[in-house]
Scaffold this motif. Structure first.
Motif, PDB file in Angstrom:
ATOM      1  N   PRO A 118      14.939  56.336  24.665  1.00  0.00           N
ATOM      2  CA  PRO A 118      15.093  55.926  26.284  1.00  0.00           C
ATOM      3  C   PRO A 118      16.482  55.577  26.398  1.00  0.00           C
ATOM      4  N   PRO A 119      16.852  55.650  27.811  1.00  0.00           N
ATOM      5  CA  PRO A 119      18.083  55.399  28.139  1.00  0.00           C
ATOM      6  C   PRO A 119      18.750  53.963  27.851  1.00  0.00           C
ATOM      7  N   GLY A 120      19.806  54.046  27.318  1.00  0.00           N
ATOM      8  CA  GLY A 120      20.622  52.821  26.893  1.00  0.00           C
ATOM      9  C   GLY A 120      20.397  52.282  25.314  1.00  0.00           C
ATOM     10  N   ILE A 121      19.420  52.854  24.724  1.00  0.00           N
ATOM     11  CA  ILE A 121      18.916  52.664  23.002  1.00  0.00           C
ATOM     12  C   ILE A 121      20.104  53.464  22.468  1.00  0.00           C
ATOM     13  N   GLU A 122      20.709  52.647  21.540  1.00  0.00           N
ATOM     14  CA  GLU A 122      21.818  53.399  20.603  1.00  0.00           C
ATOM     15  C   GLU A 122      21.109  53.357  19.247  1.00  0.00           C
ATOM     16  N   ARG A 123      20.133  53.272  18.882  1.00  0.00           N
ATOM     17  CA  ARG A 123      19.417  53.344  17.656  1.00  0.00           C
ATOM     18  C   ARG A 123      18.095  54.171  17.557  1.00  0.00           C
TER      19      ARG A 123
END
Length: 151
Positions: A35-40
Motif C-alpha cells: 500500500p502507499p507509504g509502506i516501506e517494507r
C-alpha cells in the motif's frame, strides 16, 4: 607475466563462481503489492541446488530497496516472531528451499518505490564467497498466496 597470471586466475575464479551459481535454479519468485507509504515488503521463491556442492544464500540487493535480509517467521509462545538469519540459508546438493509467507523469506526494507501488482522487479541474490545470481520478482496482489500463479 605476473599480471597475466593474476588475470588468468581471476577469470578462472569468476568462471567457476558463475557456473557454480548457474546450478542454483529459482522458481516462482514473487512479492505482494504494498500500500502507499509502506516501506517494507517480503520476497518469496523456491531455490533448488542442482549442483554437487552446498550453496549458501546470504542476502540480496535491488535498486528499489535500501536493504534486503533473510528472515524467518516462527511461532514462539503462541505469537508469531520474526528474526534475521545473518548466517544465511544453505542449500545442500539436490535440496530445495522454499521462501514462503509465515516462514523463511527475503525482508525487503527501505523500499524506494511502491511494489505495484503486475510489476516485475530485478533482484540479485547474494551467495557466500561473493557469487550473485540475478532473478526477477513478480508483484502479485496484496492478498496473494504461494498457490497463485505469477502470471
Amino acid at each position: 607475466m605476473r599480471q597475466a597470471t593474476r588475470t588468468l586466475w581471476a577469470l578462472i575464479l569468476l568462471t567457476t563462481m558463475s557456473s557454480a551459481l548457474a546450478e542454483v535454479r529459482i522458481k516462482d519468485a514473487w512479492s505482494r503489492a504494498t500500500p502507499p507509504g509502506i516501506e517494507r515488503g517480503a520476497g518469496y521463491m523456491t531455490l533448488h541446488n542442482t549442483g554437487e556442492q552446498a550453496r549458501t544464500l546470504t542476502g540480496a540487493s535491488a535498486t528499489w530497496a535500501q536493504r534486503i535480509e533473510i528472515h524467518e517467521s516462527r511461532e514462539v509462545d503462541g505469537q508469531m516472531r520474526m528474526q534475521a538469519l545473518p548466517d544465511g540459508l544453505t542449500l545442500q546438493p539436490g535440496e530445495s528451499l522454499e521462501l514462503a509467507p509465515m516462514g523463511r523469506h527475503l525482508m525487503l526494507m527501505g523500499l524506494t518505490e511502491r511494489l505495484t501488482q503486475g510489476d516485475t522487479l530485478a533482484l540479485t541474490l547474494e551467495f557466500r564467497n561473493g557469487g550473485t545470481l540475478n532473478t526477477q520478482l513478480d508483484v502479485r496482489g496484496p492478498d496473494a498466496s504461494t498457490s497463485q500463479s505469477s502470471h
